[in-house]
Design an enzyme around this catalytic site. Structure first.
Site, PDB file in Angstrom:
ATOM      1  CB  CYS A  31      -0.912  -0.033   1.235  1.00 18.05           C
ATOM      2  SG  CYS A  31      -1.804   1.500   1.539  1.00 18.05           S
TER       3      CYS A  31
ATOM      4  CB  CYS B 282       0.285   1.614   4.178  1.00 15.43           C
ATOM      5  SG  CYS B 282      -1.442   1.155   4.022  1.00 15.43           S
TER       6      CYS B 282
END
Length: 124
Positions: free
Chosen positions: A53, A56
């Site tokens: 991600c 993230c």
């Protein structure tokens, strides 16, 4: 011990004096962290993310830096791929769950350094 933090191996959550970020390394480890959060009553925030991600990976260094600015909170990072059973209800990454007195009281979806800072300030 990794640079990102330490595993939760003690019977209570550590006092966050130096911005230590605990990392859940397995479902069992994350279950232990949940138990410690419930028992210790220490305010805590869990960052659910994934290695694949992009958002993230962008917010994780900020999350660690903010752990130094909010020493009364315990900070935990859990990769949804390393903890698939305990994170099966996480639908968006990153997701932040905030705990007070052993209960989840708030959640935040997505990144945003200022949003995260403000939410941490609210719960510290």
């Amino acid at each position: 011990m990794s640079e990102e933090g330490e595993k939760a191996e003690s019977s209570k959550l550590p006092v966050n004096e130096k911005g230590k970020l605990m990392t859940a390394t397995s479902d069992e480890n994350l279950k232990d962290i949940f138990h410690m959060i419930r028992m210790s009553k220490t305010p805590a925030v869990i960052n659910y993310g994934a290695s694949w991600c992009r958002v993230c990976n962008q917010i994780l260094p900020t999350f660690q830096d903010l752990s130094k600015k909010f020493p009364k909170l315990s900070f935990v990072y859990a990769d949804i791929d390393e903890c698939p059973e305990t994170t099966q209800n996480i639908r968006y990454t990153p997701t932040f769950h905030f705990y007070r007195d052993g209960e989840r009281v708030d959640e935040m979806f997505g990144g945003g350094e200022e949003r995260l800072h403000d939410r941490l300030w609210l719960h510290s």
